[in-house]
Design an enzyme around this catalytic site. Sequence first.
Site, short mmCIF file in Angstrom:
data_model
loop_
_atom_site.label_atom_id
_atom_site.label_comp_id
_atom_site.label_asym_id
_atom_site.label_seq_id
_atom_site.Cartn_x
_atom_site.Cartn_y
_atom_site.Cartn_z
N ASN A 76 -38.28 76.76 -29.93
CA ASN A 76 -36.92 76.27 -29.51
C ASN A 76 -36.10 75.74 -30.48
O ASN A 76 -36.66 74.98 -31.21
CB ASN A 76 -36.95 75.47 -28.05
CG ASN A 76 -37.02 74.07 -28.42
OD1 ASN A 76 -36.05 73.39 -28.64
ND2 ASN A 76 -38.07 73.51 -28.32
N CYS A 137 -36.45 63.34 -35.63
CA CYS A 137 -34.79 63.59 -36.07
C CYS A 137 -34.33 63.41 -37.38
O CYS A 137 -35.16 62.73 -38.01
CB CYS A 137 -34.00 62.70 -35.07
SG CYS A 137 -34.27 62.95 -33.38
C1 LIG Z 1 -36.92 73.67 -24.68
C2 LIG Z 1 -37.43 72.27 -25.16
C3 LIG Z 1 -36.41 71.36 -25.27
C4 LIG Z 1 -37.27 70.07 -25.73
N1 LIG Z 1 -36.46 68.83 -26.09
C5 LIG Z 1 -36.72 67.77 -26.50
C6 LIG Z 1 -36.11 66.54 -26.53
O1 LIG Z 1 -34.92 66.35 -26.07
N2 LIG Z 1 -36.86 65.54 -26.87
C7 LIG Z 1 -38.12 65.24 -27.12
O2 LIG Z 1 -38.62 64.38 -27.57
N3 LIG Z 1 -38.92 66.53 -27.10
C8 LIG Z 1 -38.29 67.64 -26.63
N4 LIG Z 1 -39.11 68.69 -26.58
C9 LIG Z 1 -40.41 68.57 -26.66
C10 LIG Z 1 -41.44 68.37 -25.54
O3 LIG Z 1 -41.21 67.63 -24.92
C11 LIG Z 1 -42.75 68.46 -25.82
O4 LIG Z 1 -43.19 67.40 -26.52
C12 LIG Z 1 -43.23 69.59 -26.32
O5 LIG Z 1 -42.53 70.57 -25.94
C13 LIG Z 1 -44.80 69.90 -26.23
O6 LIG Z 1 -45.26 69.99 -25.16
P1 LIG Z 1 -45.45 71.41 -24.48
O7 LIG Z 1 -46.38 72.15 -25.39
O8 LIG Z 1 -46.19 70.84 -23.35
O9 LIG Z 1 -44.08 71.64 -24.11
C14 LIG Z 1 -38.60 69.96 -26.30
C15 LIG Z 1 -39.41 71.10 -26.08
C16 LIG Z 1 -38.91 72.31 -25.30
C17 LIG Z 1 -39.71 73.15 -25.23
#
Ligand SMILES: Cc1cc2nc3c(=O)[nH]c(=O)nc-3n(C[C@H](O)[C@H](O)[C@H](O)COP(=O)(O)O)c2cc1C
Lengths: 310, 254
Positions: A76, A137
Amino acid sequence: MAELRLSVQLAPRSKRGLWLKNPVMVAAGTFGYGDELAPVLDIQRLGAIVCKGTTLKPRPGHPQPRLIETASGLLNSIGLHNIGVDALIRDKAPLWATWQVPVIVNIAGETVEEYARLAARLEGVAGVSALEVNISCPNLEAGGMEFGTDPVTAAEVTAAVKEVTSLPVMVKLSPNVTDIAEIAGAVAQAGADALTVINTLKGMAIDVARRRPALGSGVGGLSGPAIKPVALYMVYRVAQAVEVPVIGCGGIASAQDALEFLMAGASAVQVGTANFVNPKVALEIIGGIEAFMRREGVGDIAQLIGAAQP
Amino acid sequence: MPIETCLVLSNEGLTPGAYLLWLEAPEVAPHARPGQYVMVRCSSDHDPLLRRPLSVHRVEEERLALYFAVVGRGTEWLARRRPSDEVDILGPLGNGFKIEPHSRNLLLVAGGMGIAPLVFLAQKAAAEGYSPILIHGAPGALALYPQRLLPPRVDLRLATEDGSQGEKGLATELMVRYLEWADQVFACGPVGMYRAMAAHDLDKPVQVSLEVRLACGLGGCLGCAIHTRQGQRLVCRDGPIFDLGEILWDELKM
Ligand SMILES: Cc1cc2nc3c(=O)[nH]c(=O)nc-3n(C[C@H](O)[C@H](O)[C@H](O)COP(=O)(O)O)c2cc1C
Ligand SMILES: Cc1cc2nc3c(=O)[nH]c(=O)nc-3n(C[C@H](O)[C@H](O)[C@H](O)COP(=O)(O)OP(=O)(O)OC[C@H]3O[C@@H](n4cnc5c(N)ncnc54)[C@H](O)[C@@H]3O)c2cc1C
């Protein structure tokens, strides 16, 4: 068997503390501000909700395409598209204040000062139970290098946020580093109450027909089941390196996955991408953890946390 | 809004590479409106991972039909479902088409698979006493949606690029003849078709169904945000139906 105990304290060092009734939260950016998903599941049963990453000013985010599916994963590049902290305080927090489920605000900045100003703006806002600091970031004052890739700047951000808030502060670590334990140690030293491990892994895809990167912004973050073993290892490492609670995140899609993270040393877990596949998955994971505890005769979730550590 | 595990009632190839799938969906079907879609799980494990958005193609009481082209692994998986298999859907989602109160003459323009949501709209419109005209274009006769499956009282006009059936040409070329008659236009098809429509400078309301990559379908991930003349919009929730005039074409180059 007597009643199961699933509650966890995620900020023992903070005066306010952060008690969750169960250790399963939903991860930043995958669950909006919570209200979007309310028509589909009983969100009040979640351990906590982490809201979309929030910046001082509203941000439009990156151009399309923002999503590319990969083998058992998702790339993403949303680009921190969000409504900004003022709209969050005005439109979302009053709603959260009426909820049982704690809401944790994920914050993101481009300078150390921006993080501090965000934390200060959120101080005393009803409906906000804790802050999660996204340090993956680009740091505008250091040529765009991510705060989370350098122990010194990671600690600076943590300390700056801690200084202006009475809320528990979770710092969310980037996996895109050589030694995550070093960063974890620096951030814990700087006052973090808990660490979220991990954010997305840097990745990309190429559109061969156009001979260009497939994501609108070129590069993105990889999430989903594909990253689970990496995330699990990092949780295992960080849990050994620090005393503060670790929150496991990365590829969790089932109770089995969540149990692995707890046993690796996480005190709680966050479910991200799996919410897209099944919006009720976090609730099913809570049920699955309970079933496991009953089956195994485990009365308190604390008995599982770190069980796989040497 | 339910997530429903649906029994497959039938799944037949209608045109080369396109399938008509009927599901038993008592929780989703009765609530669906034309132009809305469902998010369909297209695997039994993690690969392919995300649900696929498919328009509601038809509703008969508690049954719901999808009409989809096989273009990748998700739709391939879906094409292999057999009666008594199960398919997991989330919906109905999105805003749907809106018939304006004073509109009497409804013109529906379907480019290729774009007929999927428009058959449901035609069915609803006919049931409400309208006599819609449905223009359907395809590369050749083989790719045309079978006329026998259309609801009664729908006036079908065909166009094929090779002239093998109906008028020779594009749906948008045929559309021009009915523009005067129409009070309102509803379209679904490739972006090129919308561009051609926009070039006509139509002086009446035109609603089109947009396609971008979706992940959650609920407004939770912000993956489908586009800029429009009305500001930033989420295709999953504010759409997928938009006024043609709202669209900024550079946004849709993907
Ligand atoms: C579409 C999307 C948007 C995300 N936006 C953020 C965000 O705004 N801030 C953040 O710290 N992590 C963001 N993440 C990361 C997730 O919170 C998470 O750390 C990461 O996706 C790994 O976990 P998962 O494999 O269960 O998705 C985002 C992930 C996805 C897929
Ligand atoms: C609201 C909505 C309603 C839809 N309704 C229908 C319908 O009724 N019938 C129907 O046949 N299709 C419909 N679609 C399109 C359908 O969702 C896709 O064809 C489907 O997701 C493809 O899945 P797949 O796994 O088979 O292919 P994939 O393997 O996901 O994709 C095949 C190829 O197409 C590319 N691709 C996939 N999605 C997009 C995209 N959005 N933009 C550009 N390239 C893309 C991929 O990169 C890949 O090269 C709809 C889409 C939306 C957003």
